[in-house]
Design a protein around this motif. Sequence first.
Motif, PDB file in Angstrom:
ATOM      1  N   LYS A   1      56.407  34.260  35.770  1.00 39.42           N
ATOM      2  CA  LYS A   1      57.039  35.615  36.047  1.00 39.42           C
ATOM      3  C   LYS A   1      56.217  36.769  35.937  1.00 39.42           C
ATOM      4  CE  LYS A   1      61.930  34.304  36.536  1.00 39.42           C
ATOM      5  NZ  LYS A   1      63.457  34.595  35.813  1.00 39.42           N
ATOM      6  N   GLU A   2      55.946  36.864  34.671  1.00 36.86           N
ATOM      7  CA  GLU A   2      54.845  37.900  34.365  1.00 36.86           C
ATOM      8  C   GLU A   2      53.565  37.945  35.092  1.00 36.86           C
ATOM      9  OE1 GLU A   2      54.256  38.851  30.310  1.00 36.86           O
ATOM     10  OE2 GLU A   2      55.893  37.297  29.635  1.00 36.86           O
ATOM     11  N   ILE A   3      53.006  36.576  35.216  1.00 34.01           N
ATOM     12  CA  ILE A   3      51.917  36.258  35.887  1.00 34.01           C
ATOM     13  C   ILE A   3      51.861  36.761  37.269  1.00 34.01           C
ATOM     14  CG2 ILE A   3      50.201  34.597  36.946  1.00 34.01           C
ATOM     15  CD1 ILE A   3      50.792  33.105  34.183  1.00 34.01           C
ATOM     16  N   LYS A   4      52.832  36.328  38.011  1.00 32.15           N
ATOM     17  CA  LYS A   4      53.221  36.777  39.422  1.00 32.15           C
ATOM     18  C   LYS A   4      53.319  38.420  39.364  1.00 32.15           C
ATOM     19  CE  LYS A   4      55.493  32.333  40.879  1.00 32.15           C
ATOM     20  NZ  LYS A   4      56.807  31.724  40.941  1.00 32.15           N
ATOM     21  N   LYS A   5      54.161  38.873  38.519  1.00 28.45           N
ATOM     22  CA  LYS A   5      54.100  40.237  38.647  1.00 28.45           C
ATOM     23  C   LYS A   5      52.990  41.022  38.393  1.00 28.45           C
ATOM     24  CE  LYS A   5      57.045  44.044  36.540  1.00 28.45           C
ATOM     25  NZ  LYS A   5      55.943  44.834  35.684  1.00 28.45           N
ATOM     26  N   ALA A   6      51.933  40.674  37.437  1.00 28.34           N
ATOM     27  CA  ALA A   6      50.789  41.168  37.432  1.00 28.34           C
ATOM     28  C   ALA A   6      49.883  40.891  38.536  1.00 28.34           C
ATOM     29  CB  ALA A   6      50.008  40.344  36.133  1.00 28.34           C
ATOM     30  N   LEU A   7      49.876  39.802  39.300  1.00 22.63           N
ATOM     31  CA  LEU A   7      49.284  39.801  40.590  1.00 22.63           C
ATOM     32  C   LEU A   7      49.763  40.791  41.628  1.00 22.63           C
ATOM     33  CD1 LEU A   7      48.935  35.826  40.712  1.00 22.63           C
ATOM     34  CD2 LEU A   7      46.950  37.520  40.746  1.00 22.63           C
ATOM     35  N   MET A   8      50.821  41.207  41.704  1.00 20.54           N
ATOM     36  CA  MET A   8      51.291  42.559  42.436  1.00 20.54           C
ATOM     37  C   MET A   8      51.007  43.751  41.863  1.00 20.54           C
ATOM     38  SD  MET A   8      52.378  40.630  44.881  1.00 20.54           S
ATOM     39  CE  MET A   8      53.013  41.948  46.042  1.00 20.54           C
ATOM     40  N   GLU A   9      50.508  44.059  40.782  1.00 17.50           N
ATOM     41  CA  GLU A   9      50.147  45.291  40.048  1.00 17.50           C
ATOM     42  C   GLU A   9      48.840  45.351  40.037  1.00 17.50           C
ATOM     43  OE1 GLU A   9      54.318  45.579  37.602  1.00 17.50           O
ATOM     44  OE2 GLU A   9      52.497  45.075  36.546  1.00 17.50           O
ATOM     45  N   GLU A  10      48.099  46.602  39.520  1.00 18.64           N
ATOM     46  CA  GLU A  10      46.820  46.853  39.178  1.00 18.64           C
ATOM     47  C   GLU A  10      45.861  46.421  40.401  1.00 18.64           C
ATOM     48  OE1 GLU A  10      45.381  48.094  36.429  1.00 18.64           O
ATOM     49  OE2 GLU A  10      47.572  47.974  35.310  1.00 18.64           O
ATOM     50  N   GLN A  11      46.429  46.820  41.501  1.00 12.74           N
ATOM     51  CA  GLN A  11      45.582  46.549  42.832  1.00 12.74           C
ATOM     52  C   GLN A  11      44.273  47.268  42.805  1.00 12.74           C
ATOM     53  OE1 GLN A  11      47.822  46.654  46.137  1.00 12.74           O
ATOM     54  NE2 GLN A  11      49.847  45.752  45.409  1.00 12.74           N
ATOM     55  N   SER A  12      43.270  46.529  43.529  1.00 13.62           N
ATOM     56  CA  SER A  12      41.922  47.086  43.804  1.00 13.62           C
ATOM     57  C   SER A  12      42.011  48.167  44.942  1.00 13.62           C
ATOM     58  CB  SER A  12      40.823  46.063  43.785  1.00 13.62           C
ATOM     59  OG  SER A  12      41.043  45.311  44.822  1.00 13.62           O
ATOM     60  N   LEU A  13      41.457  49.036  45.331  1.00  4.38           N
ATOM     61  CA  LEU A  13      41.396  49.750  46.526  1.00  4.38           C
ATOM     62  C   LEU A  13      41.167  49.026  47.703  1.00  4.38           C
ATOM     63  CD1 LEU A  13      41.653  52.541  47.619  1.00  4.38           C
ATOM     64  CD2 LEU A  13      39.188  52.681  47.519  1.00  4.38           C
ATOM     65  N   ASP A  14      40.339  47.815  47.692  1.00 13.07           N
ATOM     66  CA  ASP A  14      40.132  46.989  48.896  1.00 13.07           C
ATOM     67  C   ASP A  14      41.528  46.258  49.115  1.00 13.07           C
ATOM     68  OD1 ASP A  14      39.745  45.501  46.640  1.00 13.07           O
ATOM     69  OD2 ASP A  14      37.972  44.404  47.571  1.00 13.07           O
ATOM     70  N   LEU A  15      42.254  45.709  47.846  1.00 15.14           N
ATOM     71  CA  LEU A  15      43.480  44.997  48.117  1.00 15.14           C
ATOM     72  C   LEU A  15      44.384  45.910  48.581  1.00 15.14           C
ATOM     73  CD1 LEU A  15      45.358  42.566  47.788  1.00 15.14           C
ATOM     74  CD2 LEU A  15      45.267  42.985  45.158  1.00 15.14           C
ATOM     75  N   ALA A  16      44.800  47.155  48.041  1.00 13.99           N
ATOM     76  CA  ALA A  16      45.605  47.878  48.578  1.00 13.99           C
ATOM     77  C   ALA A  16      45.362  48.428  50.043  1.00 13.99           C
ATOM     78  CB  ALA A  16      45.504  49.200  47.630  1.00 13.99           C
ATOM     79  N   LEU A  17      44.144  48.483  50.538  1.00 17.43           N
ATOM     80  CA  LEU A  17      43.934  49.140  51.910  1.00 17.43           C
ATOM     81  C   LEU A  17      44.058  48.029  52.771  1.00 17.43           C
ATOM     82  CD1 LEU A  17      40.856  51.455  51.236  1.00 17.43           C
ATOM     83  CD2 LEU A  17      43.052  52.168  52.244  1.00 17.43           C
ATOM     84  N   PHE A  18      43.573  46.602  52.536  1.00 15.06           N
ATOM     85  CA  PHE A  18      43.282  45.419  53.520  1.00 15.06           C
ATOM     86  C   PHE A  18      44.188  44.512  53.178  1.00 15.06           C
ATOM     87  CE2 PHE A  18      38.802  47.139  53.215  1.00 15.06           C
ATOM     88  CZ  PHE A  18      39.010  48.302  54.175  1.00 15.06           C
ATOM     89  N   GLY A  19      44.878  44.727  52.190  1.00 15.58           N
ATOM     90  CA  GLY A  19      45.956  43.512  52.151  1.00 15.58           C
ATOM     91  C   GLY A  19      45.639  42.087  51.695  1.00 15.58           C
ATOM     92  N   ARG A  20      46.625  41.292  51.364  1.00 18.11           N
ATOM     93  CA  ARG A  20      46.382  39.677  51.080  1.00 18.11           C
ATOM     94  C   ARG A  20      47.294  39.038  51.555  1.00 18.11           C
ATOM     95  NH1 ARG A  20      46.183  39.403  44.737  1.00 18.11           N
ATOM     96  NH2 ARG A  20      48.595  39.376  44.979  1.00 18.11           N
ATOM     97  N   MET A  21      46.934  37.875  52.192  1.00 16.97           N
ATOM     98  CA  MET A  21      47.729  36.645  52.620  1.00 16.97           C
ATOM     99  C   MET A  21      47.430  35.684  51.809  1.00 16.97           C
ATOM    100  SD  MET A  21      48.144  34.840  56.103  1.00 16.97           S
ATOM    101  CE  MET A  21      46.974  33.664  55.887  1.00 16.97           C
ATOM    102  N   VAL A  22      48.578  35.044  51.167  1.00 16.53           N
ATOM    103  CA  VAL A  22      48.629  33.777  50.416  1.00 16.53           C
ATOM    104  C   VAL A  22      49.402  32.790  50.956  1.00 16.53           C
ATOM    105  CG1 VAL A  22      48.670  32.961  47.967  1.00 16.53           C
ATOM    106  CG2 VAL A  22      48.165  35.377  48.326  1.00 16.53           C
ATOM    107  N   ALA A  23      48.731  31.966  51.628  1.00 17.76           N
ATOM    108  CA  ALA A  23      49.537  30.895  52.498  1.00 17.76           C
ATOM    109  C   ALA A  23      50.275  30.049  51.535  1.00 17.76           C
ATOM    110  CB  ALA A  23      48.651  29.752  53.320  1.00 17.76           C
ATOM    111  N   ASP A  24      49.924  29.649  50.264  1.00 11.27           N
ATOM    112  CA  ASP A  24      50.544  29.013  49.450  1.00 11.27           C
ATOM    113  C   ASP A  24      51.622  29.474  48.756  1.00 11.27           C
ATOM    114  OD1 ASP A  24      48.547  26.932  49.461  1.00 11.27           O
ATOM    115  OD2 ASP A  24      47.455  27.535  47.892  1.00 11.27           O
ATOM    116  N   ASN A  25      51.841  30.662  48.579  1.00 13.45           N
ATOM    117  CA  ASN A  25      52.857  31.426  48.113  1.00 13.45           C
ATOM    118  C   ASN A  25      52.901  32.859  48.732  1.00 13.45           C
ATOM    119  OD1 ASN A  25      55.034  32.690  46.606  1.00 13.45           O
ATOM    120  ND2 ASN A  25      54.104  32.430  44.629  1.00 13.45           N
ATOM    121  N   PRO A  26      53.701  33.064  49.817  1.00 16.50           N
ATOM    122  CA  PRO A  26      54.051  34.140  50.444  1.00 16.50           C
ATOM    123  C   PRO A  26      54.589  35.522  49.737  1.00 16.50           C
ATOM    124  CG  PRO A  26      54.706  32.397  51.798  1.00 16.50           C
ATOM    125  CD  PRO A  26      54.523  31.934  50.689  1.00 16.50           C
TER     126      PRO A  26
END
Length: 370
Positions: free
Chosen positions: A148-173
């Motif tokens: 759960k900590e790992i999944k939470k970490a993958l939603m925080e500390e976003q880089s600017l390109d990630l925050a602007l252009f988003g991310r789609m993860v088919a394996d885990n929406p």
Amino acid sequence: MSKNLYLDINILQTVPSSNINRDDTGSPKTAIYGGVTRSRVSSQSWKRAIRLGFQEDSRDAKWLKGFRTLKGVQLLIKKIQELDNTISDDDALERAKAVFAAAGIKLKKDKDTGKYLTGALFLISNGQLEKIAKIVLDSDGIDKETGKEIKKALMEEQSLDLALFGRMVADNPDLNVDASSQVAHAISTHEITPEFDFYTAVDDVKKEGSSGSAMLGTIEYNSSTLYRYANVNVLDLMHNLGNEDLTLEGIKLFIKEFIMTMPTGKENTFANKTLPQYVMVNVRDDTPVNLVSAFETPVESKGGYVQKSINRLKDEYNRTLKYVDKPAFDIELADSDKKIVDEQAKSVTDLIDQTAEFIKRELNNEDSND
């Protein structure tokens, strides 16, 4: 915050003979719009140039560094061993594999290199890598709570390109990140005619008396005046980045890179790097507005397209005021005879600073009203 806040960026930029964005046959990308063929540069191509611009400007700012890659496992291994150089390669690999399994992201082993890769490109920030590496090193194993900590970490500390252009993860929406920005495909304001360059190359060390070329071929190109458009949902960007200061800095960088960058396809062949001839920035509180419909009827000219395109853009801007509110803030960067709005910027830096200052005031005003 209750009020919406949208940033619109409109650019006209003339590009000489070039092939900055190719299709699968090597031809410049095109689009049919208004019944005629236009030059086109895909949004993905320009976003790539913007991302590279962020990285060049990043210095040591971790929040600007994002990686869109299949090699997330290798990046995490490297980060784990940076934080603890006593961790062996095999141990770091097993820990990294466990992290991706806990996040619900499937891996596959490359037949040629033996490396573990994600099934699709995965966008991860430098900050996320560091945070996850620390979680891994502080835990005895990847249990349910650590996952759960790992999944939470993958939603925080976003880089600017990630925050602007988003991310789609088919394996885990659950790891999807909604984009806060939209970048339109750039198209020419006028019809274009594809052209072909027949080129030859002579062998400098050829047999005396021989003739002919060692290589010959053709390359397709065109020239155009492009209309470029992008927008940013300011509140969504602030949600992704987590605070106002980073949001304002991110907006400034995005405006700068959208204005100044260009895709690099065939740039050594054509030396086609140009700067915009016109930039208009609007801040709206109702809806973003793409003004491309100004050019649904293609501009026609034998004396250049820029000024006529600016005139069309001005007419379209005024026409939209029948449907939407006047922007809360307008500013443009142009020659004095090319005005659409009243507020004039003296330079790119001035345009960026004034826009960011207005958005900052709006955010502060809303905070004080909450």
